[in-house]
Structure formats: C-alpha cells, structure tokens
Design an enzyme around this catalytic site. Structure first.
Site, short mmCIF file in Angstrom:
data_model
loop_
_atom_site.label_atom_id
_atom_site.label_comp_id
_atom_site.label_asym_id
_atom_site.label_seq_id
_atom_site.Cartn_x
_atom_site.Cartn_y
_atom_site.Cartn_z
N ARG A 8 57.33 79.34 -37.19
CA ARG A 8 56.36 78.77 -36.23
C ARG A 8 55.59 77.63 -36.87
O ARG A 8 55.31 76.61 -36.25
CB ARG A 8 55.39 79.85 -35.72
N TYR A 16 53.97 61.65 -14.26
CA TYR A 16 54.92 62.72 -14.02
C TYR A 16 54.19 63.90 -13.35
O TYR A 16 53.08 64.25 -13.75
CB TYR A 16 55.56 63.14 -15.35
N ASP A 75 52.86 57.56 -22.68
CA ASP A 75 54.09 58.32 -22.50
C ASP A 75 55.24 57.31 -22.50
O ASP A 75 55.36 56.50 -21.57
CB ASP A 75 54.02 59.09 -21.17
N LYS A 80 64.77 63.81 -22.63
CA LYS A 80 65.37 62.68 -21.93
C LYS A 80 66.19 61.81 -22.90
O LYS A 80 67.13 62.27 -23.48
CB LYS A 80 64.26 61.91 -21.22
C1 LIG Z 1 57.74 60.65 -17.97
C2 LIG Z 1 57.78 62.12 -18.26
N1 LIG Z 1 56.89 62.64 -19.12
C3 LIG Z 1 56.88 63.96 -19.41
C4 LIG Z 1 57.77 64.83 -18.83
C5 LIG Z 1 57.73 66.30 -19.18
O1 LIG Z 1 58.74 66.61 -20.09
P1 LIG Z 1 59.50 68.03 -20.18
O2 LIG Z 1 60.22 68.24 -18.90
O3 LIG Z 1 60.38 67.88 -21.38
O4 LIG Z 1 58.44 69.06 -20.39
C6 LIG Z 1 58.73 64.33 -17.95
C7 LIG Z 1 59.70 65.25 -17.32
O5 LIG Z 1 60.46 64.89 -16.45
C8 LIG Z 1 58.72 62.94 -17.65
O6 LIG Z 1 59.60 62.41 -16.78
#
Ligand SMILES: Cc1ncc(COP(=O)(O)O)c(C=O)c1O
Length: 379
Positions: A46, A98, A170, A195
């Site tokens: 962890r 998101y 982000d 992604k």
């Molecule tokens: C731009 C963006 N940020 C954060 C996230 C969240 O990521 P996760 O699904 O890996 O938790 C996503 C998920 O689709 C996203 O598209």
C-alpha cells in the site's frame, strides 16, 4: 533526451537482477526485512512497490514535473488533490468538467464545508470574477470533456499566482505528448491514466504530477494513508502502454483531424467541435498551447433521436464509455459520462441532447470514415 526516448527508458530500465528487458511484476503485499533497521526500501505494497515507483518516475519525467503519484483511477487521483483543501476553502472549476468530478464535488465534498464554482474558464474574466478571498484552487480541464472548450493555462496561472491560488490541470484529453501544463505555469497535473497513458483499455489508473516538494509530501501522505495507490499489475500495464504513447498520439491526432473535417462537411452534422478546426472558438489558443489536437471530437446531430440512430448503426466504432484507447469509441455524453450533471446545467453548458463524443482510435482512418458515413446515412 527526447519525449519518445524518455517514454521508453525512464523508469523502464531492465531488471538489474536478471537483465529482463521488461521489469517483473512485483505481485506481493509485503517485503521481508533482512534485519531490524535494514530494509530494501520497500515494506508494504500500500505504501509503495517497485512497479509503482517505476511508473511514477516515467510519468513525472514526461510531464516535466518534480514528482508523480499514481492511483487506482483518475477519480482517486483527483480526489487526493481535492483533499488538499480544508473546510471553508473555495475552488473554481471549468464548467464542463468530467461528470465524475462534478458528482464528487457537488454531491459529496460540499458536505465537508468545501465550496465550488463552475465557470467557463476559457474566459479569463469569468475566472477572475469567480475568485473569492477563500479561493485556494483553480481546476481546469482543457479541452473540456465533452464540450472541447480550451482554457489559456498560462493566463489563468499568471492571474492565480498573484493571488497565491494553486492551479491544477486535468491533462487526460491530450496526454503530456500534446500538452505540458506545468511548463505553461500550472502547479499540478492530473490524469485519468485509464485513457491515453495506458492506451489499450485494459486497466484503470490515475496520476497526480506536482512541481514542489510540499505538494509531493501532501499527495504521498494521502496515497499511503488512504490506500488508493495503483496495484503492481496495473502499473505494469500502464508502463507498457506509455512506451508507445508518442506514436499513438501522432496517429490519434492525424485520424482526429481527418474525421473532424469529414464530420464538419457532412450535411447531417449540425456542429463539429474540435480545437484543430479553424471554426473552433479557441483554435488559435489551442495551436499555441498544444502540440497537436488529439483524437477527441464532439459533434451535434440536433436531437437525441438522431444521436440514437447513429449510435445504434455504427459497426466499427464501439458504443462505450471511456476514451484514449487504440480502438475508436463513441458515446452519448448526456446519457452516459455526464448523466450525473443535472439536465438544465447540461443544456446551459452545451451538453445538448444530440451531442455525440468520439474517441478516435488508431485504426485505418478510411475504415472509420466509411463506418460513420453509413451510420449517418441512417438518420
Ligand atoms: C477528463 C477526465 N478526467 C478524469 C476522469 C476520471 O478517470 P477514471 O475513470 O480513470 O477514474 C475521466 C474519465 O472518463 C475523464 O474523462
């Protein structure tokens, strides 16, 4: 070294014990301590493990950051950044973040005395107007998911730093290959590594990249205390994916541009939103702050019925949440990724009923265009 060389070699060194060109997966929960006071540097998975440490070195290098910490998902990474705030603190966010970020902040973190304001961060005056004496953080998604608004990271950072506000970006939609927010002045970067960084749609993961030791200490404290750090096998998968990030992103970018042009010229498509098109409101800014435009495109078909017809007739594009993999995914943000955003808010920020989002993969672009063309003909 160049970006591709770093992606293949930093944190990706051969195993010193055996020479294995790919480092082994340390699938263990604990580490034997040779003698009291004499440890290998690892004690419990962890807290840390070699696959995580290796991936964190790679990600920090690619984002040109001081340190990186990887988590079990993008949301776990984002949550750890939001936990740097204290009751009474205020955060300004891009209005079309998101859906999971919207849900975490509006439905959960508000219960702990945090305040959130959602504004169109592509307009600096809206950011300035939203800032209050208790604003501690500005959280940008650029381009935004799924409306593809582009925010001027350098301008927001310059304004924020005068007020001692931390700027977080982000960078999921572009990856460090196409955009490097820290170099533009941001203080922290987050990723859904699920992604483009992984790129093969075979695990979830998240990352926080920081620029100061104080932020590194705070994020590492949360990572080891909360226990949402990324597991060995998943670190291995993301490290494997990152080796081809540069070549994949070049292909996502060229396929994205070709498909955006096809959609923009198609009579059934009301509007195509892609920062690489000269019709995009922030095209000049995107050209300046990004190295390319990537594989994310949104387009409006005018009604939920038209969107449904398209989504039910594509054959090569897969109807699915997520993005950034080698395969093309297509989705309907209002009913899928952004279903947790209330309908009136969705309408106001441009997530219209007929909006469709494409994560363009790296297949042969003619095949993708033929698939979209035959599905559009059904509308
Ligand atoms: C731009 C963006 N940020 C954060 C996230 C969240 O990521 P996760 O699904 O890996 O938790 C996503 C998920 O689709 C996203 O598209």
């Amino acid at each position: 070294m160049g970006f591709s060389t770093d992606a293949i070699h930093v944190g990706q060194e051969p195993d010193p014990l055996t020479g294995s060109i790919v480092a082994p997966i340390y699938q263990t929960s604990t580490y034997v301590i040779e003698q009291m006071g004499k440890s290998s540097g690892y004690d419990y998975a962890r807290t840390n493990h070699p696959n995580r440490k290796a991936l964190e070195r790679t990600v920090a290098k690619l984002e040109r950051g001081h340190a990186a910490y990887v988590f079990s998902s993008g949301m776990a990474a984002i949550d750890s950044v939001f936990r740097l705030l204290r009751p009474g603190d205020h955060m300004v966010l891009s209005q079309a973040v998101y859906g999971g970020v919207y849900r975490l902040s509006t439905q959960f973190l508000v219960q702990f005395g945090l305040e959130f304001s959602y504004v169109d961060t592509s307009k600096l005056d809206e950011v300035e107007a939203a800032v209050k004496p208790n604003t501690k953080m500005i959280y940008l998604e650029t381009p935004t998911n799924p409306t593809m608004f582009v925010t001027d990271i350098a301008a927001v950072s310059a304004f924020a730093h005068e007020k001692k506000i931390t700027v977080v970006v982000d960078n999921t939609f572009l990856s460090p290959y196409l955009q490097q927010p820290l170099a533009l002045g941001a203080d922290m970067v987050v990723h859904s590594m699920t992604k483009y960084l992984n790129g093969h749609s075979d695990c979830t993961g998240g990352a926080v990249i920081v620029n100061t030791q104080a932020h590194a200490d705070a994020i590492y404290f949360l990572q080891r205390s909360v226990g949402a750090g990324l597991a060995p096998m998943d670190c291995f998968l993301v490290s494997r994916g990152i080796k081809t990030l540069a070549v994949r992103m070049d292909r996502h970018d060229s396929n994205g541009m070709a498909i955006a042009k096809f959609l923009e010229a198609h009579k059934k498509v009301k509007r195509t939103i892609y920062p690489g098109l000269s019709s995009h409101a922030q095209h000049e800014l995107a050209k300046r702050q990004q190295r390319g435009f990537g594989g994310m495109i949104s387009f409006d078909l005018g009604s939920v019925e038209a969107a449904t017809t398209l989504l039910n007739h594509v054959k090569l594009c897969s109807l699915a949440e997520s993005l950034g993999g080698v395969e093309t995914l297509i989705s309907h943000p209002p009913s899928m990724t952004h279903a947790s955003v209330p309908a009136d808010v969705r309408e106001r920020i441009g997530i219209t009923p007929g909006l469709v989002r494409l994560s363009v993969g790296i297949e042969d672009v003619e095949d993708l265009i033929a698939d979209l063309d035959q599905a559009l003909a059904k509308i």
